[in-house]
Write an enzyme that holds these catalytic residues in place. Structure first.
Site, PDB file in Angstrom:
ATOM      1  N   CYS A 118       0.822  -1.231   0.000  1.00 33.93           N
ATOM      2  CA  CYS A 118       0.000   0.000   0.000  1.00 33.93           C
ATOM      3  C   CYS A 118       0.844   1.265   0.000  1.00 33.93           C
ATOM      4  O   CYS A 118       0.335   2.345  -0.279  1.00 33.93           O
ATOM      5  CB  CYS A 118      -0.934   0.006   1.200  1.00 33.93           C
ATOM      6  SG  CYS A 118      -1.938  -1.463   1.294  1.00 33.93           S
ATOM      7  N   HIS A 296      -3.228   6.953   3.177  1.00 35.84           N
ATOM      8  CA  HIS A 296      -3.711   5.690   2.612  1.00 35.84           C
ATOM      9  C   HIS A 296      -5.109   5.410   3.172  1.00 35.84           C
ATOM     10  O   HIS A 296      -5.389   5.695   4.337  1.00 35.84           O
ATOM     11  CB  HIS A 296      -2.739   4.567   2.991  1.00 35.84           C
ATOM     12  CG  HIS A 296      -3.209   3.217   2.566  1.00 35.84           C
ATOM     13  ND1 HIS A 296      -3.640   2.964   1.289  1.00 35.84           N
ATOM     14  CD2 HIS A 296      -3.337   2.045   3.253  1.00 35.84           C
ATOM     15  CE1 HIS A 296      -4.005   1.691   1.207  1.00 35.84           C
ATOM     16  NE2 HIS A 296      -3.842   1.117   2.379  1.00 35.84           N
ATOM     17  N   ASN A 326     -10.308  -0.087   0.092  1.00 37.38           N
ATOM     18  CA  ASN A 326      -8.848  -0.024   0.088  1.00 37.38           C
ATOM     19  C   ASN A 326      -8.324  -0.603  -1.218  1.00 37.38           C
ATOM     20  O   ASN A 326      -8.477  -1.792  -1.474  1.00 37.38           O
ATOM     21  CB  ASN A 326      -8.344  -0.842   1.296  1.00 37.38           C
ATOM     22  CG  ASN A 326      -6.832  -0.941   1.357  1.00 37.38           C
ATOM     23  OD1 ASN A 326      -6.124  -0.471   0.455  1.00 37.38           O
ATOM     24  ND2 ASN A 326      -6.339  -1.563   2.410  1.00 37.38           N
TER      25      ASN A 326
END
Ligand code: UT7
Length: 369
Positions: A118, A296, A326
């Site tokens: 990520c 994030h 996500n």
């Protein structure tokens, strides 16, 4: 002088899967997902490849198409470097960066893929900025190296391919998409003021995925999906493509993301605030100098906890998780494009991009818009 962000863009697959749809697959509820994560729906790439989505995001960032943010139109021959951050590449060879380079006609660019989970986009930005500082035409170390004045950095994922659909603990969290940014070395103005990239061991394997995954969308030599014409948005079509109900009946498939959510949650909250602190200190700034944090997007609750930890309201962060979930490396560039589209970033603003994820990786970039 510095490495300035002069454009960014995003692209999402057509299929929108709402929480209620997932209740037909696993024992969950819209209420649980919304209160525990802030997610209402996510996009799933049934017909699109990651490269397809990246092309669309990059075209906005380059100022070729509407959407996103762009200071000017950048010609293909101006791009010296392409970095494509992903954990779900369409192919191992050629790299997705190479496919993107070909499809956009970036004939002078060196191109490579990068996996930092990520944190991939923040890592990519940091690597591009470092290369520019060393290799821009007037930089001290420029001679004998590729001159790098402009770079395209992409974060793109099809996490739906490695989602463990029978597992309600994780399958509600992820989505697909792509985001892109164009950076340029500017002899006059500052841009990126500092960066920080880090790894921490994940000794209990709290977040893992094996090396390969099944059933990529078939594509031609340029990474263009061969499915674009036969688009079917129904849940049955998604099920047929990803084998969700079969996996549920047969047990867990092998090549999927596995996660101990609480361990990752704890790491995430600490890593987010620590990365912001280090990057701001390196830039000689404090939070009072910052207009916006673009984090994030793993779980809205992680952002809320981090906001509390650094003593700022949730509004200090750009939060774009509700309709995307996500999407790993794609989150930050897509969220950055949202912030520009919503008028939340103005020239001269100081902005922090901050990431955390599998590995465990983390990182932050402070820049002046
Ligand atoms: O980008 C990569 C980084 N990833 C992350 O940062 C994710 C970090 N972790 C998280 O966001 C959260 O830990 C989750 C969203 C994954 C889970 O939230 P939680 O509040 O930590 O829930 P939990 O794991 O403590 O589970 C609480 C309960 C359990 O039931 P019992 O044992 O209390 O009866 C779970 O089985 O919630 C249950 N549960 C669900 N119930 C309905 C877990 N998932 C679901 C679900 N629907 N989808």
């Amino acid at each position: 002088m510095g490495c300035r962000i002069i454009g960014c863009g995003k692209a999402l697959p057509a299929l929108d899967v709402k929480n209620d749809e997932l209740t037909k697959l696993v024992d969950t509820s819209d209420e649980w997902i919304v209160t525990r994560t802030g997610i209402e729906s996510r996009r799933v790439a049934v017909a699109e490849t990651g490269t397809d989505l990246s092309v669309a995001a990059a075209r906005q960032a380059l100022g070729w198409d509407e959407g996103g943010y762009s200071e000017r139109r950048v010609d293909p021959a101006e791009i010296d470097l392409v970095i494509y951050a992903t954990i779900t590449p369409d192919a191992m060879v050629p790299s997705c960066a190479g496919l993107l380079r070909r499809r956009l006609g970036l004939e002078r660019a060196a191109a490579f893929d990068l996996n930092a989970a990520c944190s991939g986009f923040v890592y990519g930005l940091s690597v591009a900025e470092s290369l520019m500082a060393a290799c821009a035409p007037n930089a001290a170390g420029a001679s004998g190296r590729n001159p790098i004045r402009r770079a395209l950095i992409v974060g793109a994922e099809r996490l739906s391919r490695i989602t463990n659909w029978p597992d309600r603990n994780t399958c509600v969290l992820f989505g697909d998409g792509a985001g892109a940014a164009v950076v340029e070395w500017d002899e006059e103005r500052p841009g990126i003021l500092s960066s920080f990239i880090a790894n921490e061991d994940d000794p209990t394997n709290a977040l893992t995925c094996p090396a390969a995954y099944d059933s990529p969308v078939p594509f031609d030599n340029e990474g263009v999906s061969l499915r674009a014409e036969e688009h079917d948005d129904s849940l049955d079509a998604v099920d047929e493509e990803l084998g969700i109900r079969a996996h549920i009946a047969d047990g867990e498939p092998r090549q999927v993301l596995r996660m101990d959510g609480q361990k990752v949650f704890k790491f995430a909250v600490g890593a987010l605030s620590a990365a912001v602190d280090v990057a701001l200190e390196r830039a000689g700034l404090t939070l009072d100098d910052v207009s916006l944090i673009v984090p994030h997007q793993a779980n809205e609750r992680i952002i809320r906890y981090a906001a509390k930890k650094i003593g700022r309201p949730l509004d200090f962060f750009q939060v774009s998780i509700a309709h995307r979930g996500n999407s790993s490396a794609a989150c930050i560039p897509m969220t950055l494009a949202d912030a520009y589209e919503n008028g939340r970033i103005k020239p001269g603003d100081k902005v922090v991009l901050v990431a955390f994820g599998g590995g465990f990786t983390s990182g932050a970039v402070v820049y002046e818009a």
